[in-house]
Write an enzyme that holds these catalytic residues in place. Structure first.
Site, short mmCIF file in Angstrom:
data_model
loop_
_atom_site.label_atom_id
_atom_site.label_comp_id
_atom_site.label_asym_id
_atom_site.label_seq_id
_atom_site.Cartn_x
_atom_site.Cartn_y
_atom_site.Cartn_z
N TYR A 1 0.78 -2.24 -12.76
CA TYR A 1 1.24 -1.32 -13.78
C TYR A 1 0.69 -1.81 -15.12
O TYR A 1 0.36 -2.98 -15.29
CB TYR A 1 2.75 -1.14 -13.80
CG TYR A 1 3.63 -2.32 -14.15
CD1 TYR A 1 3.36 -3.20 -15.21
CD2 TYR A 1 4.82 -2.54 -13.45
CE1 TYR A 1 4.19 -4.25 -15.53
CE2 TYR A 1 5.67 -3.60 -13.76
CZ TYR A 1 5.35 -4.43 -14.81
OH TYR A 1 6.19 -5.48 -15.14
N GLU B 1 -4.75 0.69 -12.26
CA GLU B 1 -3.61 0.54 -13.16
C GLU B 1 -2.78 1.82 -13.15
O GLU B 1 -3.32 2.93 -13.26
CB GLU B 1 -4.09 0.27 -14.59
CG GLU B 1 -4.77 -1.07 -14.80
CD GLU B 1 -3.78 -2.18 -15.10
OE1 GLU B 1 -2.56 -1.91 -15.14
OE2 GLU B 1 -4.24 -3.32 -15.30
#
Length: 238
Positions: A26, A93
């Site tokens: 993340y 991501e």
């Protein structure tokens, strides 16, 4: 699947290293725009970072670095005895504020795009299911992402990564966990973990990383029975 080109200058060559890891993160920043700017900033401090792809919460997919190039997303990391994780991985991501700024569930649109992108990557690259990993798996002492709210089981059910089959809880025993055996099993799966039979901070961080991935309802870092049995099931799966 639509991919928006958002080139980042932060990459270099893989030096011939084959790709064999899909690594999920993340962003850990307040917004998607802030994350994209950071991932594409050639003058970022304390250091330049990037990933191959970034997926916003609305499902938008951005390609930052070509897959044949090495993106800079893993940092100091290790898996199955290899430390140059950037050279051998594709990094994705997921926009999420993370534990520092208000960690929250990953929206359905984002997960749908991740599934489509990951399946596409796995069709083209020689990545085994057991080598679909989270940042916390390869850097357990430093990282928590993508975290306990990430649905690894859903991905595994769709061929992205692994998830152990359920076991009747009645078959679990109340025998204490042997730390040396647990360390050996964690290392067998791929974690970098001490092999000294001591429940120290380093070992706890690895146990907690395993729990984030495979037992998210328990983040104690303790070698409890449920964790030991889940690890056994994971090893049977691979």
């Amino acid at each position: 699947m639509k991919i928006v080109e958002r080139p980042s200058p932060n990459h270099d060559t893989r030096d011939g290293q084959a790709i064999d890891i899909l690594l999920l993160h993340y962003t850990g920043m307040r917004s998607g725009q802030e994350a994209l700017e950071r991932l594409c900033d050639p003058n970022a401090e304390p250091g330049r970072v990037s990933a191959h792809y970034c997926i916003d919460e609305d499902g938008s997919i951005y390609r930052l670095v070509p897959e044949e190039e090495r993106a800079w997303h893993a940092g100091v990391a290790s898996w199955a005895g290899d430390s140059n994780i950037n050279a051998r991985s594709i990094g994705i991501e997921l926009v999420n504020p993370g534990h520092e700024f208000g960690y929250r569930p990953f929206p359905e649109a984002q997960m749908t795009s991740l599934i489509q992108l990951s399946q596409d990557v796995l069709r083209r690259q020689s990545i085994l299911p057991r080598r679909v990993l989270g940042h916390s798996d390869v850097a357990p002492a430093r990282k928590e992402d993508p975290g306990e709210l990430f649905d690894w089981q859903r991905l595994a059910n769709l061929g992205i990564g692994i998830w152990p089959e359920a076991e009747d809880k009645a078959s679990l025993t109340d025998q204490p966990c042997d730390i040396a055996q647990l360390q050996a099993m964690l290392a067998e799966y791929g974690y970098q973990v001490p092999q000294d039979g001591v429940l120290n901070d380093d070992t706890r961080s690895v146990i907690r990383a395993f729990q984030r991935h495979f037992l998210p309802e328990c983040l104690s870092g303790d070698p409890d029975i449920a964790t030991c049995r889940q690890l056994e099931r994971v090893l049977m799966t691979v």
